[in-house]
Motif scaffolding. Structure first.
Motif, PDB file in Angstrom:
ATOM      1  N   ILE A   1     -26.998  51.883 -63.789  1.00  0.00           N
ATOM      2  CA  ILE A   1     -27.072  53.346 -63.743  1.00  0.00           C
ATOM      3  C   ILE A   1     -26.164  54.210 -62.780  1.00  0.00           C
ATOM      4  CG2 ILE A   1     -29.805  53.246 -64.272  1.00  0.00           C
ATOM      5  CD1 ILE A   1     -30.205  54.061 -61.274  1.00  0.00           C
TER       6      ILE A   1
ATOM      7  N   VAL B   1     -26.234  59.094 -58.510  1.00  0.00           N
ATOM      8  CA  VAL B   1     -26.919  58.656 -59.800  1.00  0.00           C
ATOM      9  C   VAL B   1     -27.101  59.978 -60.495  1.00  0.00           C
ATOM     10  CG1 VAL B   1     -28.786  57.847 -61.086  1.00  0.00           C
ATOM     11  CG2 VAL B   1     -28.030  56.576 -59.264  1.00  0.00           C
TER      12      VAL B   1
ATOM     13  N   VAL C   1     -28.758  58.279 -67.318  1.00  0.00           N
ATOM     14  CA  VAL C   1     -29.351  57.068 -67.098  1.00  0.00           C
ATOM     15  C   VAL C   1     -30.014  56.172 -67.945  1.00  0.00           C
ATOM     16  CG1 VAL C   1     -29.569  57.682 -64.519  1.00  0.00           C
ATOM     17  CG2 VAL C   1     -31.397  58.039 -66.052  1.00  0.00           C
TER      18      VAL C   1
ATOM     19  N   THR D   1     -30.136  46.823 -61.127  1.00  0.00           N
ATOM     20  CA  THR D   1     -30.510  48.302 -61.686  1.00  0.00           C
ATOM     21  C   THR D   1     -29.525  49.311 -61.374  1.00  0.00           C
ATOM     22  OG1 THR D   1     -32.797  47.774 -61.592  1.00  0.00           O
ATOM     23  CG2 THR D   1     -32.303  49.843 -62.258  1.00  0.00           C
TER      24      THR D   1
ATOM     25  N   LEU E   1     -28.416  52.404 -69.437  1.00  0.00           N
ATOM     26  CA  LEU E   1     -29.440  51.203 -69.428  1.00  0.00           C
ATOM     27  C   LEU E   1     -29.185  50.630 -70.841  1.00  0.00           C
ATOM     28  CD1 LEU E   1     -32.335  52.746 -67.462  1.00  0.00           C
ATOM     29  CD2 LEU E   1     -31.143  50.480 -66.853  1.00  0.00           C
TER      30      LEU E   1
END
Length: 374
Positions: free
Chosen positions: A172, A140, A49, A168, A53
Protein backbone atom coordinates in the motif's frame (compact mmCIF):
# COMPACT_ATOMS: atom_id res chain seq x y z
CA UNK A 1 -21.12 -10.06 16.44
CA UNK A 2 -19.06 -10.30 13.29
CA UNK A 3 -15.93 -8.30 12.77
CA UNK A 4 -17.05 -7.88 9.18
CA UNK A 5 -20.00 -5.84 7.90
CA UNK A 6 -19.99 -7.74 4.62
CA UNK A 7 -18.08 -10.67 3.19
CA UNK A 8 -17.09 -11.26 -0.42
CA UNK A 9 -14.07 -12.26 -2.47
CA UNK A 10 -12.23 -9.76 -4.63
CA UNK A 11 -8.77 -9.99 -6.11
CA UNK A 12 -6.15 -12.67 -6.53
CA UNK A 13 -4.93 -15.63 -4.53
CA UNK A 14 -2.47 -13.73 -2.34
CA UNK A 15 -2.79 -12.92 1.36
CA UNK A 16 -6.30 -12.20 2.61
CA UNK A 17 -7.21 -8.75 3.89
CA UNK A 18 -10.26 -6.96 5.32
CA UNK A 19 -10.90 -3.29 4.51
CA UNK A 20 -12.33 -0.81 7.02
CA UNK A 21 -15.65 0.66 5.94
CA UNK A 22 -14.27 4.17 5.54
CA UNK A 23 -12.20 3.01 2.55
CA UNK A 24 -13.85 2.89 -0.88
CA UNK A 25 -14.30 -0.34 -2.78
CA UNK A 26 -15.83 0.25 -6.22
CA UNK A 27 -19.45 -0.84 -6.53
CA UNK A 28 -20.03 -0.86 -2.76
CA UNK A 29 -21.29 1.91 -0.49
CA UNK A 30 -18.89 3.31 2.08
CA UNK A 31 -21.14 3.62 5.13
CA UNK A 32 -18.65 4.10 7.99
CA UNK A 33 -20.88 1.62 9.87
CA UNK A 34 -23.59 4.27 10.25
CA UNK A 35 -27.32 4.07 9.57
CA UNK A 36 -27.05 7.70 8.46
CA UNK A 37 -24.92 6.61 5.48
CA UNK A 38 -26.67 3.30 4.79
CA UNK A 39 -28.15 4.68 1.56
CA UNK A 40 -24.86 6.08 0.27
CA UNK A 41 -24.27 5.57 -3.43
CA UNK A 42 -21.78 2.83 -4.32
CA UNK A 43 -18.21 4.06 -4.67
CA UNK A 44 -17.33 4.74 -8.30
CA UNK A 45 -13.70 3.65 -7.96
CA UNK A 46 -11.42 1.90 -5.55
CA UNK A 47 -9.48 3.86 -2.98
CA UNK A 48 -5.85 3.98 -4.06
CA UNK A 49 -4.78 1.56 -1.31
CA UNK A 50 -7.41 -0.95 -2.46
CA UNK A 51 -6.26 -0.67 -6.06
CA UNK A 52 -2.66 -1.22 -5.00
CA UNK A 53 -3.62 -4.36 -3.09
CA UNK A 54 -5.55 -5.74 -6.06
CA UNK A 55 -2.70 -4.88 -8.43
CA UNK A 56 -0.35 -7.02 -6.33
CA UNK A 57 -2.66 -10.03 -6.09
CA UNK A 58 -4.10 -9.64 -2.59
CA UNK A 59 -7.51 -11.13 -1.83
CA UNK A 60 -10.03 -8.80 -0.18
CA UNK A 61 -12.47 -10.82 1.91
CA UNK A 62 -14.83 -8.14 3.23
CA UNK A 63 -15.56 -4.73 4.71
CA UNK A 64 -14.50 -4.45 8.35
CA UNK A 65 -16.89 -3.21 11.00
CA UNK A 66 -16.00 -0.11 13.05
CA UNK A 67 -17.08 2.49 15.57
CA UNK A 68 -19.70 4.62 13.84
CA UNK A 69 -18.20 7.38 11.65
CA UNK A 70 -14.75 6.48 13.08
CA UNK A 71 -15.51 8.78 16.01
CA UNK A 72 -15.09 6.72 19.15
CA UNK A 73 -12.64 4.68 21.18
CA UNK A 74 -14.78 1.74 22.39
CA UNK A 75 -15.70 0.02 19.12
CA UNK A 76 -19.25 -0.43 20.38
CA UNK A 77 -21.79 -0.12 17.56
CA UNK A 78 -25.46 -0.85 18.18
CA UNK A 79 -26.30 -0.59 14.47
CA UNK A 80 -23.80 -2.95 12.86
CA UNK A 81 -22.96 -4.86 16.05
CA UNK A 82 -19.88 -4.74 18.24
CA UNK A 83 -16.92 -6.85 17.08
CA UNK A 84 -15.62 -9.43 19.54
CA UNK A 85 -12.40 -8.74 21.40
CA UNK A 86 -10.39 -11.92 20.64
CA UNK A 87 -8.52 -11.66 23.95
CA UNK A 88 -11.59 -11.33 26.16
CA UNK A 89 -15.12 -11.17 24.80
CA UNK A 90 -16.28 -9.21 27.87
CA UNK A 91 -14.00 -6.28 27.04
CA UNK A 92 -14.26 -3.55 24.42
CA UNK A 93 -12.42 -4.22 21.14
CA UNK A 94 -11.31 -0.59 20.92
CA UNK A 95 -12.14 1.94 18.27
CA UNK A 96 -12.53 3.07 15.78
CA UNK A 97 -10.97 0.26 13.69
CA UNK A 98 -12.58 -2.39 15.90
CA UNK A 99 -13.57 -4.80 13.14
CA UNK A 100 -10.13 -4.69 11.53
CA UNK A 101 -8.40 -5.64 14.80
CA UNK A 102 -11.02 -8.26 15.63
CA UNK A 103 -10.87 -9.88 12.18
CA UNK A 104 -7.10 -10.27 12.41
CA UNK A 105 -7.18 -11.46 16.00
CA UNK A 106 -9.86 -14.04 15.20
CA UNK A 107 -7.89 -15.31 12.20
CA UNK A 108 -10.54 -14.28 9.67
CA UNK A 109 -7.90 -12.53 7.54
CA UNK A 110 -4.12 -12.41 7.28
CA UNK A 111 -4.22 -8.62 7.56
CA UNK A 112 -6.64 -5.71 7.67
CA UNK A 113 -6.59 -2.04 6.83
CA UNK A 114 -7.74 0.50 9.36
CA UNK A 115 -7.49 4.24 9.77
CA UNK A 116 -5.93 6.14 12.66
CA UNK A 117 -6.93 9.75 13.39
CA UNK A 118 -6.56 9.70 17.16
CA UNK A 119 -5.23 6.23 17.86
CA UNK A 120 -7.83 4.23 15.93
CA UNK A 121 -5.38 1.59 14.70
CA UNK A 122 -3.06 1.35 17.69
CA UNK A 123 -5.84 1.38 20.30
CA UNK A 124 -7.81 -1.57 18.90
CA UNK A 125 -4.55 -3.44 18.22
CA UNK A 126 -3.61 -3.14 21.89
CA UNK A 127 -7.10 -4.14 23.03
CA UNK A 128 -7.28 -7.17 20.74
CA UNK A 129 -3.72 -8.47 21.13
CA UNK A 130 -2.56 -7.86 17.56
CA UNK A 131 -0.09 -5.54 15.85
CA UNK A 132 -1.21 -2.26 14.31
CA UNK A 133 0.84 0.38 12.51
CA UNK A 134 0.16 4.08 11.93
CA UNK A 135 2.62 5.16 9.23
CA UNK A 136 4.19 8.59 8.96
CA UNK A 137 1.44 11.06 8.04
CA UNK A 138 1.22 11.19 4.24
CA UNK A 139 3.23 8.00 3.63
CA UNK A 140 0.12 6.05 2.57
CA UNK A 141 -2.47 7.54 0.21
CA UNK A 142 -5.83 8.62 1.64
CA UNK A 143 -7.46 9.02 -1.78
CA UNK A 144 -10.86 7.37 -1.55
CA UNK A 145 -10.88 7.38 2.27
CA UNK A 146 -13.45 9.14 4.48
CA UNK A 147 -13.33 11.82 5.64
CA UNK A 148 -11.82 13.30 2.50
CA UNK A 149 -10.05 16.08 4.40
CA UNK A 150 -7.96 15.40 7.50
CA UNK A 151 -4.68 16.64 8.94
CA UNK A 152 -4.50 13.69 11.35
CA UNK A 153 -5.81 10.56 9.65
CA UNK A 154 -3.60 7.75 8.34
CA UNK A 155 -4.35 4.43 6.64
CA UNK A 156 -2.38 1.53 8.08
CA UNK A 157 -2.28 -2.24 8.56
CA UNK A 158 -3.13 -4.77 11.25
CA UNK A 159 -1.58 -8.24 11.34
CA UNK A 160 -0.66 -11.03 13.75
CA UNK A 161 3.06 -10.74 13.02
CA UNK A 162 5.51 -8.13 11.81
CA UNK A 163 6.29 -9.99 8.60
CA UNK A 164 2.72 -9.45 7.42
CA UNK A 165 2.77 -5.81 8.53
CA UNK A 166 5.80 -5.32 6.29
CA UNK A 167 4.14 -7.17 3.41
CA UNK A 168 1.03 -5.01 3.70
CA UNK A 169 3.02 -1.81 3.86
CA UNK A 170 4.98 -2.95 0.81
CA UNK A 171 1.70 -3.24 -1.08
CA UNK A 172 0.00 0.00 0.00
CA UNK A 173 2.99 2.35 0.28
CA UNK A 174 4.96 2.61 -2.98
CA UNK A 175 8.66 2.82 -2.16
CA UNK A 176 8.33 1.02 1.17
CA UNK A 177 11.36 -1.28 1.53
CA UNK A 178 10.18 -4.66 2.85
CA UNK A 179 13.74 -5.91 3.27
CA UNK A 180 14.74 -2.90 5.36
CA UNK A 181 11.57 -3.32 7.42
CA UNK A 182 12.55 -6.88 8.32
CA UNK A 183 16.31 -6.39 8.55
CA UNK A 184 17.73 -7.91 11.72
CA UNK A 185 18.36 -5.19 14.31
CA UNK A 186 21.00 -6.04 16.91
CA UNK A 187 21.67 -2.62 18.39
CA UNK A 188 19.18 0.11 19.17
CA UNK A 189 19.15 3.07 21.53
CA UNK A 190 15.67 3.15 23.04
CA UNK A 191 14.10 6.06 24.87
CA UNK A 192 11.55 4.88 27.44
CA UNK A 193 9.12 7.76 27.84
CA UNK A 194 8.08 8.80 31.33
CA UNK A 195 4.28 8.60 31.11
CA UNK A 196 1.29 8.07 33.36
CA UNK A 197 0.05 4.49 33.02
CA UNK A 198 -0.79 1.34 34.99
CA UNK A 199 2.25 0.17 36.97
CA UNK A 200 2.41 -3.36 35.52
CA UNK A 201 2.28 -1.99 31.97
CA UNK A 202 5.12 0.44 32.72
CA UNK A 203 7.18 -2.37 34.20
CA UNK A 204 6.71 -4.53 31.11
CA UNK A 205 7.66 -1.65 28.82
CA UNK A 206 10.78 -0.93 30.88
CA UNK A 207 11.90 -4.57 30.63
CA UNK A 208 11.29 -4.89 26.89
CA UNK A 209 14.51 -3.20 25.64
CA UNK A 210 16.67 -5.37 27.90
CA UNK A 211 14.92 -8.51 26.64
CA UNK A 212 15.68 -7.40 23.07
CA UNK A 213 19.34 -6.69 23.91
CA UNK A 214 18.95 -2.95 23.37
CA UNK A 215 20.27 -0.07 25.40
CA UNK A 216 17.66 2.20 26.97
CA UNK A 217 17.23 5.27 29.10
CA UNK A 218 14.28 7.19 30.48
CA UNK A 219 13.27 10.33 28.63
CA UNK A 220 10.71 13.08 29.10
CA UNK A 221 8.48 14.14 26.21
CA UNK A 222 7.67 17.78 26.73
CA UNK A 223 4.09 18.70 25.92
CA UNK A 224 2.58 15.19 25.72
CA UNK A 225 -0.51 16.11 27.73
CA UNK A 226 -0.98 19.35 25.80
CA UNK A 227 -0.66 17.42 22.52
CA UNK A 228 -3.41 15.05 23.64
CA UNK A 229 -5.78 17.96 24.26
CA UNK A 230 -4.77 19.68 21.02
CA UNK A 231 -5.40 16.48 19.09
CA UNK A 232 -8.91 16.36 20.55
CA UNK A 233 -9.60 19.93 19.42
CA UNK A 234 -8.49 19.27 15.87
CA UNK A 235 -10.29 15.93 15.47
CA UNK A 236 -13.45 17.53 16.86
CA UNK A 237 -13.28 20.42 14.40
CA UNK A 238 -12.46 18.22 11.41
CA UNK A 239 -15.03 15.53 12.23
CA UNK A 240 -17.73 18.16 12.68
CA UNK A 241 -16.79 19.64 9.30
CA UNK A 242 -17.03 16.21 7.68
CA UNK A 243 -20.11 14.75 9.37
CA UNK A 244 -21.90 17.56 11.18
CA UNK A 245 -24.59 17.60 8.50
CA UNK A 246 -25.77 14.20 9.76
CA UNK A 247 -26.71 15.27 13.30
CA UNK A 248 -30.28 16.19 12.34
CA UNK A 249 -30.85 13.01 10.34
CA UNK A 250 -32.24 11.12 13.33
CA UNK A 251 -30.16 8.15 12.21
CA UNK A 252 -27.04 8.49 14.36
CA UNK A 253 -26.38 6.49 17.49
CA UNK A 254 -27.16 8.52 20.59
CA UNK A 255 -23.54 8.57 21.73
CA UNK A 256 -22.34 9.67 18.30
CA UNK A 257 -24.92 12.43 18.01
CA UNK A 258 -23.94 13.78 21.43
CA UNK A 259 -20.23 13.69 20.58
CA UNK A 260 -20.78 15.47 17.27
CA UNK A 261 -22.90 18.17 18.88
CA UNK A 262 -20.18 18.70 21.48
CA UNK A 263 -17.58 18.83 18.71
CA UNK A 264 -19.52 21.62 17.02
CA UNK A 265 -18.59 23.91 19.92
CA UNK A 266 -14.88 23.80 19.03
CA UNK A 267 -13.83 27.39 18.35
CA UNK A 268 -11.38 28.75 15.77
CA UNK A 269 -9.30 30.01 18.69
CA UNK A 270 -9.06 26.47 20.10
CA UNK A 271 -7.96 25.17 16.72
CA UNK A 272 -5.34 27.92 16.38
CA UNK A 273 -4.00 27.12 19.84
CA UNK A 274 -3.94 23.42 18.93
CA UNK A 275 -1.92 24.17 15.82
CA UNK A 276 0.66 25.98 17.94
CA UNK A 277 0.87 22.91 20.17
CA UNK A 278 1.21 20.74 17.07
CA UNK A 279 4.33 22.67 16.06
CA UNK A 280 5.91 22.69 19.51
CA UNK A 281 5.19 19.03 20.26
CA UNK A 282 6.45 17.89 16.85
CA UNK A 283 9.70 19.74 17.57
CA UNK A 284 9.91 18.13 21.02
CA UNK A 285 9.52 14.62 19.58
CA UNK A 286 12.07 15.39 16.86
CA UNK A 287 14.53 16.59 19.51
CA UNK A 288 14.02 13.44 21.56
CA UNK A 289 14.63 11.32 18.47
CA UNK A 290 17.92 13.12 17.85
CA UNK A 291 19.36 11.24 20.84
CA UNK A 292 17.52 7.89 20.59
CA UNK A 293 16.53 5.65 17.69
CA UNK A 294 12.95 5.04 18.86
CA UNK A 295 10.72 6.01 21.76
CA UNK A 296 8.64 3.39 23.58
CA UNK A 297 5.75 3.55 26.02
CA UNK A 298 2.52 1.64 26.65
CA UNK A 299 0.04 1.97 23.80
CA UNK A 300 -2.82 2.42 26.26
CA UNK A 301 -2.47 3.59 29.87
CA UNK A 302 -4.47 0.59 31.15
CA UNK A 303 -6.04 -2.64 29.94
CA UNK A 304 -9.36 -2.17 28.06
CA UNK A 305 -12.48 -1.75 30.17
CA UNK A 306 -15.43 -4.13 29.95
CA UNK A 307 -18.32 -3.66 27.56
CA UNK A 308 -20.62 -3.35 30.56
CA UNK A 309 -18.54 -0.53 32.03
CA UNK A 310 -18.46 1.26 28.68
CA UNK A 311 -22.22 0.98 28.33
CA UNK A 312 -22.62 2.34 31.86
CA UNK A 313 -20.78 5.45 30.75
CA UNK A 314 -17.29 4.89 32.18
CA UNK A 315 -15.13 7.44 30.36
CA UNK A 316 -12.69 6.10 27.78
CA UNK A 317 -11.24 9.36 26.50
CA UNK A 318 -8.00 8.78 28.45
CA UNK A 319 -7.47 5.62 26.39
CA UNK A 320 -5.96 7.82 23.70
CA UNK A 321 -3.70 9.86 25.99
CA UNK A 322 -0.52 8.14 24.78
CA UNK A 323 -1.46 7.56 21.14
CA UNK A 324 -3.35 10.66 19.99
CA UNK A 325 -0.31 12.97 20.39
CA UNK A 326 1.50 11.17 17.55
CA UNK A 327 -1.37 11.82 15.16
CA UNK A 328 -0.82 15.48 15.94
CA UNK A 329 2.94 15.23 15.28
CA UNK A 330 2.68 12.82 12.34
CA UNK A 331 5.41 10.44 13.52
CA UNK A 332 5.17 6.73 12.63
CA UNK A 333 3.93 4.70 15.59
CA UNK A 334 3.31 0.97 15.98
CA UNK A 335 1.56 -1.07 18.67
CA UNK A 336 3.02 -4.52 19.34
CA UNK A 337 1.48 -7.11 21.70
CA UNK A 338 3.16 -6.85 25.11
CA UNK A 339 2.99 -9.69 27.68
CA UNK A 340 2.05 -8.59 31.21
CA UNK A 341 3.22 -10.57 34.23
CA UNK A 342 0.35 -12.36 35.93
CA UNK A 343 -2.19 -11.52 33.20
CA UNK A 344 -3.55 -13.69 30.40
CA UNK A 345 -4.10 -10.49 28.42
CA UNK A 346 -1.46 -8.77 26.35
CA UNK A 347 -1.22 -5.00 26.39
CA UNK A 348 0.48 -2.89 23.73
CA UNK A 349 4.07 -1.69 23.37
CA UNK A 350 4.01 1.54 21.36
CA UNK A 351 7.13 2.21 19.28
CA UNK A 352 7.55 5.72 17.83
CA UNK A 353 10.14 6.65 15.22
CA UNK A 354 11.42 9.55 13.16
CA UNK A 355 9.35 11.03 10.35
CA UNK A 356 9.74 8.82 7.29
CA UNK A 357 11.57 6.08 9.21
CA UNK A 358 8.68 3.64 8.90
CA UNK A 359 10.97 0.78 7.87
CA UNK A 360 13.18 1.32 10.92
CA UNK A 361 10.16 1.29 13.25
CA UNK A 362 9.06 -2.00 11.70
CA UNK A 363 12.54 -3.53 11.96
CA UNK A 364 12.85 -2.56 15.61
CA UNK A 365 9.34 -3.89 16.24
CA UNK A 366 10.31 -7.21 14.64
CA UNK A 367 13.25 -7.45 17.05
CA UNK A 368 10.97 -6.72 20.01
CA UNK A 369 8.48 -9.27 18.66
CA UNK A 370 11.12 -12.00 18.61
CA UNK A 371 12.40 -11.10 22.07
CA UNK A 372 8.97 -10.89 23.70
CA UNK A 373 7.92 -14.23 22.21
CA UNK A 374 10.81 -15.97 24.01
Amino acid sequence: MSALISTFSLGGDGPTIAIKDTIDIAGMPTTAASRALADAAPAQRHAQVVQLLLDTGWKIIGKANMHELAFGMTGINDYTGTPVNPQDATRIPGGSSSGSASAVGLGLADAALGTDTGGSIRGPAACCGVTGFKPTFGRVSRRGVAPAESTLDCVGPFAREMRMIAETMGAIAPGFDRNAALKKVTTCNVGVANVDAQADLLASVARAPQRAGFTSRAIDLAGLADAFQAGLSIINAETWAAFGHLVDSGKLGADLEARLRAASATTPEQVSAAERVRRSFTEAVDRALDSVDVIVMPTLPALPITLDDARRGVSVIAMSSLIRPFNLSGHPALSLPLPIDGSPLKAGLQIVGRHGADEQVCAVAAAFEAALAG
